[in-house]
Design an enzyme around this catalytic site. Structure first.
Site, PDB file in Angstrom:
ATOM      1  N   LYS A  54       0.845  -1.201   0.000  1.00 35.64           N
ATOM      2  CA  LYS A  54       0.000   0.000   0.000  1.00 35.64           C
ATOM      3  C   LYS A  54       0.877   1.246   0.000  1.00 35.64           C
ATOM      4  CE  LYS A  54      -3.912  -2.203   2.186  1.00 35.64           C
ATOM      5  NZ  LYS A  54      -4.449  -2.716   3.437  1.00 35.64           N
ATOM      6  N   GLN A  98      -5.224  -1.453   9.439  1.00 35.84           N
ATOM      7  CA  GLN A  98      -5.072  -2.804   8.887  1.00 35.84           C
ATOM      8  C   GLN A  98      -5.711  -3.832   9.822  1.00 35.84           C
ATOM      9  OE1 GLN A  98      -3.543  -3.556   5.814  1.00 35.84           O
ATOM     10  NE2 GLN A  98      -4.412  -5.564   6.209  1.00 35.84           N
ATOM     11  N   ASP A 121     -11.627   2.660   3.722  1.00 35.47           N
ATOM     12  CA  ASP A 121     -12.019   1.251   3.622  1.00 35.47           C
ATOM     13  C   ASP A 121     -13.536   1.115   3.470  1.00 35.47           C
ATOM     14  OD1 ASP A 121     -10.116  -0.727   3.466  1.00 35.47           O
ATOM     15  OD2 ASP A 121      -9.749  -0.821   5.626  1.00 35.47           O
TER      16      ASP A 121
END
Ligand code: NAD
Length: 295
Positions: A54, A98, A121
């Site tokens: 990422k 995460q 997200d």
């Protein structure tokens, strides 16, 4: 006849290029550099690889990457305090925590502490609610990637029978909302579904998001269907090595399907590309600029 292989790597590269071009335009036109903060708690090796990828792709797209690596024993208050700082930092347009988090941390509480406008997200309750009521929202990256691949394969999805195997909050349920919004007739199947193979055989769009290697067999696929394989399963490849395979028995299914995503190289690469797209969208929204068009 062998199916068209849906090359997620190539589509993801195309999206990343468009993101990079629009980031460059934002910088030169508005002096604005989108910024993505990634928070990693602990040392899960798979999570470390995702976070590294990422970071690399964020920087390649011309965005700022802010990485926060916290000790596995980090407490809830410390993590919430970091999220509060990121929520209030104008250089940060997207925040990604995460998952999974170590057991002492409450994932729901942490996700819902993120400012929904920075929730790249798309897991915050506000974004989940907005998506399910048809309002603009930040959309979860993997489902968004699946929808793009299905549209690439089939064009207009109106009236298609979509069967999604898997009802998770991060893939199955949000993808159902996206396909509903595209006027599909959507069925969500799961571990308690009866006659799963028969249900799958109805599908013009068959999505497997389960986490069981090769669960979906070739004779579960309707001839000509578009098969999207979200599963990532690491299996023993013999000779002391491992390899990744999907939830679909690819060699069987490709002989029946009209189009199919490979694993690796299908849905996987789309996820980070869509994360970058969401960060760009969040940066534009935070600065009163119109949403970019990317797919
Ligand atoms: P999850 O474990 O949260 O959910 C799995 C779902 O599968 C559940 O809803 C369960 O009901 C269903 N299920 C389990 N066994 C079943 C069976 N025998 N028959 C039918 N349904 C069954 O999983 P998830 O987080 O949605 O992930 C699913 C898979 O997708 C995993 O392999 C994961 O690694 C992968 N994944 C990939 C990406 C990507 O970027 N490509 C992103 C997220 C998840």
């Amino acid at each position: 006849m062998s199916a068209q292989i849906l090359d997620g790597k190539a589509v993801a590269a195309e999206i990343r290029e468009k993101v990079a071009a629009q980031v460059a335009a934002l910088k030169s036109g508005h002096g604005l550099t989108p910024g993505l903060a990634v928070v990693l708690v602990g040392e899960d090796p798979a999570s470390q690889v995702y976070v590294r990828n990422k970071k690399r792709q964020t920087v390649e797209a011309g965005m700022n990457s802010f990485e926060h690596v916290l000790d596995a024993g980090t407490g809830q208050d410390e993590l919430l305090a970091l999220i509060d700082r990121l929520n209030n930092d104008p250089a940060v347009h997207g925040i990604l925590v995460q998952l999974p988090l170590p057991g002492q941390l409450d994932e729901d509480l942490v996700i819902n502490a993120i400012n929904p406008a920075k929730d790249v997200d798309g897991f915050h309750l506000e974004n989940v609610g907005r998506l399910s009521t048809g309002q603009d929202s930040l959309v979860p990256c993997t489902p968004a990637g699946c929808r793009i691949l299905a549209r690439r394969a089939l064009g207009d999805l109106t009236g298609k029978e979509a069967v999604i195997v898997g009802r998770s909050n991060i893939v199955g349920k949000p993808l159902a909302q996206l396909l509903l919004a595209d006027n599909c007739t959507v069925t969500i199947a799961h571990s308690r579904t009866r006659n799963l193979a028969d249900v799958c055989r109805r599908a013009d769009i068959l999505v497997a998001a389960v986490g069981r290697a090769e669960l979906v067999r070739g004779d579960w696929v309707k001839p000509g269907a578009c098969v999207i394989d979200v599963g990532i399963n690491r299996i023993d490849a013999g000779n002391g090595k491992t390899r990744l395979i999907g939830d679909v028995a690819f060699d069987e299914a490709k002989e029946v399907a009209g189009s199919i995503t490979p694993v690796p190289g299908g849905v996987g690469p789309m996820t980070i590309a869509l994360l970058l797209a969401n960060t760009l969208t969040a940066a534009c929204a935070a600065n009163g600029l119109p949403a970019p068009t990317l797919s």
